[in-house]
Design an enzyme around this catalytic site. Sequence first.
Site, PDB file in Angstrom:
ATOM      1  N   HIS A 186      48.944  53.672  52.057  1.00 19.59           N
ATOM      2  CA  HIS A 186      48.205  54.145  53.225  1.00 19.59           C
ATOM      3  C   HIS A 186      46.782  54.522  52.849  1.00 19.59           C
ATOM      4  CE1 HIS A 186      52.053  55.205  55.575  1.00 19.59           C
ATOM      5  NE2 HIS A 186      51.532  54.076  56.012  1.00 19.59           N
ATOM      6  N   ARG A 293      50.548  35.482  46.968  1.00 20.89           N
ATOM      7  CA  ARG A 293      51.267  35.577  45.682  1.00 20.89           C
ATOM      8  C   ARG A 293      52.592  36.305  45.921  1.00 20.89           C
ATOM      9  NH1 ARG A 293      45.653  36.368  43.519  1.00 20.89           N
ATOM     10  NH2 ARG A 293      45.434  35.031  41.686  1.00 20.89           N
ATOM     11  N   ARG A 329      52.801  30.793  48.066  1.00 22.32           N
ATOM     12  CA  ARG A 329      53.184  30.254  46.763  1.00 22.32           C
ATOM     13  C   ARG A 329      54.565  30.763  46.386  1.00 22.32           C
ATOM     14  NH1 ARG A 329      49.507  31.657  41.662  1.00 22.32           N
ATOM     15  NH2 ARG A 329      50.532  33.685  41.753  1.00 22.32           N
ATOM     16  N   GLU A 424      46.984  23.729  37.829  1.00 25.01           N
ATOM     17  CA  GLU A 424      46.541  24.746  36.876  1.00 25.01           C
ATOM     18  C   GLU A 424      46.949  24.418  35.449  1.00 25.01           C
ATOM     19  OE1 GLU A 424      48.016  28.575  38.204  1.00 25.01           O
ATOM     20  OE2 GLU A 424      49.957  27.764  38.754  1.00 25.01           O
ATOM     21  N   ASP A 448      44.352  29.973  35.589  1.00 29.82           N
ATOM     22  CA  ASP A 448      45.218  29.390  34.563  1.00 29.82           C
ATOM     23  C   ASP A 448      44.641  28.091  34.025  1.00 29.82           C
ATOM     24  OD1 ASP A 448      47.419  31.046  33.993  1.00 29.82           O
ATOM     25  OD2 ASP A 448      48.180  30.685  36.011  1.00 29.82           O
ATOM     26  N   ARG A 458      44.267  33.907  28.745  1.00 35.71           N
ATOM     27  CA  ARG A 458      43.358  34.566  29.684  1.00 35.71           C
ATOM     28  C   ARG A 458      43.280  36.077  29.503  1.00 35.71           C
ATOM     29  NH1 ARG A 458      46.443  33.203  35.460  1.00 35.71           N
ATOM     30  NH2 ARG A 458      45.779  35.133  36.393  1.00 35.71           N
ATOM     31  N   CYS A 495      42.148  28.343  44.667  1.00 38.93           N
ATOM     32  CA  CYS A 495      42.511  29.739  44.913  1.00 38.93           C
ATOM     33  C   CYS A 495      42.324  30.608  43.673  1.00 38.93           C
ATOM     34  CB  CYS A 495      43.939  29.832  45.434  1.00 38.93           C
ATOM     35  SG  CYS A 495      45.148  29.094  44.325  1.00 38.93           S
TER      36      CYS A 495
END
Length: 565
Positions: A186, A293, A329, A424, A448, A458, A495
């Site tokens: 919140h 995601r 995804r 990716e 990726d 990464r 993305c």
Amino acid sequence: MLKGIAASDGIGIGTVVTVKETEIKYEPRAVEDKEAEKKRLKDAIADFLTRTQALAEQMEKSVNAKDAEIMYGHIAMMSDPFMGQQMEEQIDSGACAESAAETVLNMFRDMFAAADDELTKQRATDVEDIKTRLLKILLGIEDTDLASLPPDNILVTRDLTPSMTAQMNHDSVVGIVTESGGMTSHSAILSRALEIPAVLSVKDAVSILEDGSRVIVDGLKGEVLEGPAEEDFAEYKKAEEKFLAEKEALKAYIGRETLTADGIHKEVFCNIGNPDDARTARERDGEGVGLFRTEFLFMDADSIPSEEDQYKAYKKACVNLQGKTVIIRTLDVGGDKEISYMNIPKEENPFLGYRAIRWCLDHPEEYEKQLRALIRANADTGGNLWIMVPMVTSVAEIKAVRSLAKSICDDLALPMPKIGSMIETPAAFIMADKLAGYCDFFSIGTNDLTQYVMASDRGNSKVAYLYNTYDPAVLRAIKGVIEAGKKAGITVGMCGEAAAAPELIPLLISFGLDEFSVSPTSVLRTRAEIARWTKDEADRVAGAVMELETAEEVKEYLDRELARG
Ligand code: PEP
Ligand code: MG
């Protein structure tokens, strides 16, 4: 420097006002006159409802109509006769009004907190808020007067509750720091709705930050600077002015079609992590969702969410987007995305291991659950939900997903959603021409793709110098994927974080990218950057860049181009 979660962007410079919690203390007493005690409780509930109604109305005017819904939710909960009855039963068995209220509300709080889905969990915070306010009424404790806060204050509090937000004079609050709450709490939702820079989950903020001290809240980076030096003030003041001026100028792009300077249509979508973010995406003028995601849905639960819970979440995201495309995804677990209850064994090379579609195809019963939820949500919301598969490395994987989806669709007699692949991995871009034959769309995951093309983890700072999307090797991969997708006549989006990098936009326009999926706060900036370029100009830049040999040369060249304005 204190660090937390960057929950609402902007920079706030001001004086700390901490909201210290008034201790709610009472001695539970045995009551003799039970009827009188019940009347005391009833009066307190009536008082609670009147005050909450006033707060909700004030909130409707001052914040955002939808945030007042939280307050109306409190009213509905406390008006439910069942709630009152439960408390009265406690009084009948000898409890005083305070313990009756506390016992019953704690029971509801614990019940919500144990729920599987994040939204129901959130209601535990609501019940806690109700309990505090009801007990204060019973005990005659008046709250800190948030309506008359000094100007330019930084509100530092354990949690920002809806009722606090309703009472507070927003104009005087220039920053918010809380000790708890994530991006979907919140506190985060309210601070974004109020457009007040906020940093959440700063450990021990209330005790560390002193009342009256000067601090800087950087809601862009998620940092709180204590006792800044003169030069810090000047530096952040400049950054604040720049942020505000840019934000103001970007408003001109609200509601506008995304077009290049010579009128080529593009789309700016949003990356989201839960169904509520879909509403934020719409409010920020995203033209759709390019990446939901779903692993966050799994991470926020104690066990794999049921088909029904997943269905509700996916459907909600589509409903919030009101008919716009929502690309969801499927589960991307593994690598750096750990979901403890899934007990995926530790691996030597997690990024090269049992991850995403590899895990899913190895657990068809779980994957089918997700696919069924997606297929049903698509059918029930007008057919704009697209399914995206992460970490694809072979044509066989996408064919397997298609075949699973097809048999579910046949089984349920529902239409087949569009199915596409994230690009990716090097294998996916090398085979992009063949993959395109089984995909309705591609979306390039540059986060990726960069690590796999550059063979540099990464998250490993020692090889961060290699992890660079500007490297010509990565740019060639991006170009190749877009060209393969365009040749096959499918939509190609991006993305990964690179979609929001202003420097890369001319390259992506030149290569022919259709859709840029960015965080909701980057939508207008991305649209504005796209509008700066004609295809010819973008081709000129891309032509020169693709001749360069190192990431440094590319970055330098693109920075110069961007600065030309
Ligand atoms: C990507 O890899 O670019 C991507 C968008 O996925 P994630 O960052 O979730 O791995
Ligand atoms: Mg990825």
